[in-house]
Enzyme design. Structure first.
Site, short mmCIF file in Angstrom:
data_model
loop_
_atom_site.label_atom_id
_atom_site.label_comp_id
_atom_site.label_asym_id
_atom_site.label_seq_id
_atom_site.Cartn_x
_atom_site.Cartn_y
_atom_site.Cartn_z
N CYS A 85 -35.99 25.67 23.29
CA CYS A 85 -34.67 25.53 23.89
C CYS A 85 -33.78 26.70 23.49
CB CYS A 85 -34.02 24.21 23.47
SG CYS A 85 -32.39 23.95 24.21
N LYS A 134 -43.31 23.22 21.72
CA LYS A 134 -42.90 23.90 22.95
C LYS A 134 -42.20 25.18 22.54
CE LYS A 134 -40.74 23.16 27.45
NZ LYS A 134 -39.87 24.36 27.54
N HIS A 165 -43.35 28.28 27.78
CA HIS A 165 -42.50 28.74 28.88
C HIS A 165 -42.44 30.26 28.73
CE1 HIS A 165 -39.24 28.31 31.90
NE2 HIS A 165 -38.89 29.47 31.39
N GLY A 224 -40.32 20.20 34.77
CA GLY A 224 -39.02 19.72 34.32
C GLY A 224 -38.12 19.31 35.46
#
Length: 338
Positions: A85, A134, A165, A224
């Site tokens: 994030c 992640k 990602h 997502g």
């Protein structure tokens, strides 16, 4: 997926067969341990408890360790450490991608302590949860050596699955993700018995296939925001990529369609919000949902503005119905089920 991947959305997705794993919203370790009034809502997993992955975040290793032990008692598939994030407030707190920027030994210690917490829980008779992480590629100045060494450290400390990602911290969605890194990471991690999941820009069967062309060794795809707009997306992709879906070239297009009532889906979602979210969250959760859900509509901006400006969910429901009365062709959407 903060404010999005909660129980109401999971129940909506389950109407279309669900997905293999549901990752929760980010659960803040410190807030969980203080047992604040809202924390219990982050721990609801009634729709598919056996498919739940608890996503944990925080800036302090000791709090993450204690929170991991507490969460492990709830079962599910696994516990995921969010190191990807890049929201400014998350990074400023020392969480999210900040863990990729800290001294390696500090991050290594955190992962080790969380793993040991899961092992202690399993030794007490609870189900052993898989440990995953992640991540992104890192900050703008990342190097290949630094990135792959970081991933090898995660593997050394017991991480069994990595979701990548493949963008940097500040890279925006206007630039395509670097899926070649998913492929390269898969080549390395598979030798260590670690799964690699592809994440980024998959919004349907075609984009899923295109991503997997660049990273064919990926073990799965994480989706997502596209799942908010199209809760049937998992079914669509699974069937399209299955051997059965690829072989059904002779089937007429009309025979492969199903219909979704977008008003009925939204109505049920709003009712579930009232059940599975605190009243204080209703309006913001509703607004976040319609930000993406309205992309299904011909006049998306107009409808989104109407719904986001509604004073409460009842008014939003009324305005949505009024929209469909004006644009009835938008209410029902054809879904390709292959």
């Amino acid at each position: 997926m903060a404010t999005l991947s909660h129980e109401a959305l999971r129940r909506m997705i389950e109407k279309f067969g669900g997905c293999d794993e549901y990752f929760t919203e980010m659960i803040n370790a410190g807030s969980l341990l203080t047992h604040g009034p809202f924390e219990k809502y982050y721990l609801i997993s009634e729709a598919a408890p056996e498919k739940t992955v608890w996503q944990l975040t925080g800036g302090k290793a000791d709090l993450l360790e204690r929170a991991a032990f507490e969460i492990a008692e709830r079962g599910g598939i696994g516990l995921d450490l969010n190191m990807g994030c890049s929201a400014p407030e998350i990074v400023a707190s020392g969480a999210g991608i900040a863990w990729m920027q800290k001294p390696s030994e500090e991050t290594r210690s955190m992962v080790m302590r969380v793993r040991k917490a899961l092992e202690r829980s399993a030794a007490c008779g609870k189900k052993r949860l898989r440990l995953s992480a992640k991540i992104r590629l890192g900050d703008e100045g990342f190097s290949d050596d630094g990135f792959f060494c970081f991933c090898e450290m995660l593997s050394d400390e017991g991480v069994e699955m990595i979701t990548l990602h493949p963008r940097t911290r500040r890279q925006k969605y206007s630039k395509a993700p670097h899926f070649s890194y998913v492929q390269r990471l898969s080549e390395i991690m598979h030798k260590r018995g670690v799964s690699v999941i592809l994440n980024g820009d998959v919004c349907g069967a075609e984009s899923a296939a295109a991503a997997l062309e660049k990273a064919p060794l990926a073990d799965g795809i994480m989706i997502g925001r596209a799942a908010v707009q199209k809760p049937w997306i998992f079914m669509e992709i699974k069937r399209a990529l299955s051997s059965e879906g690829r072989d059904r070239t002779s089937t007429s297009y009309e025979n492969t369609l199903s219909t979704a009532d977008l008003y009925a889906l939204a109505f049920d979602y709003l009712q579930d919000l009232k059940i599975y979210q605190p009243k204080e969250f209703w309006r913001t959760r509703m607004q976040r949902f319609f930000t993406y859900y309205c992309q299904n509509f011909s006049f998306a901006h107009y409808c989104r503005t109407q719904l986001l400006n509604s004073k409460d969910m009842d008014e939003a429901q009324m305005r949505l119905l009024e929209y469909f009365e004006k644009v009835p062709e938008d209410r029902y959407v054809k879904i390709r089920i292959f």
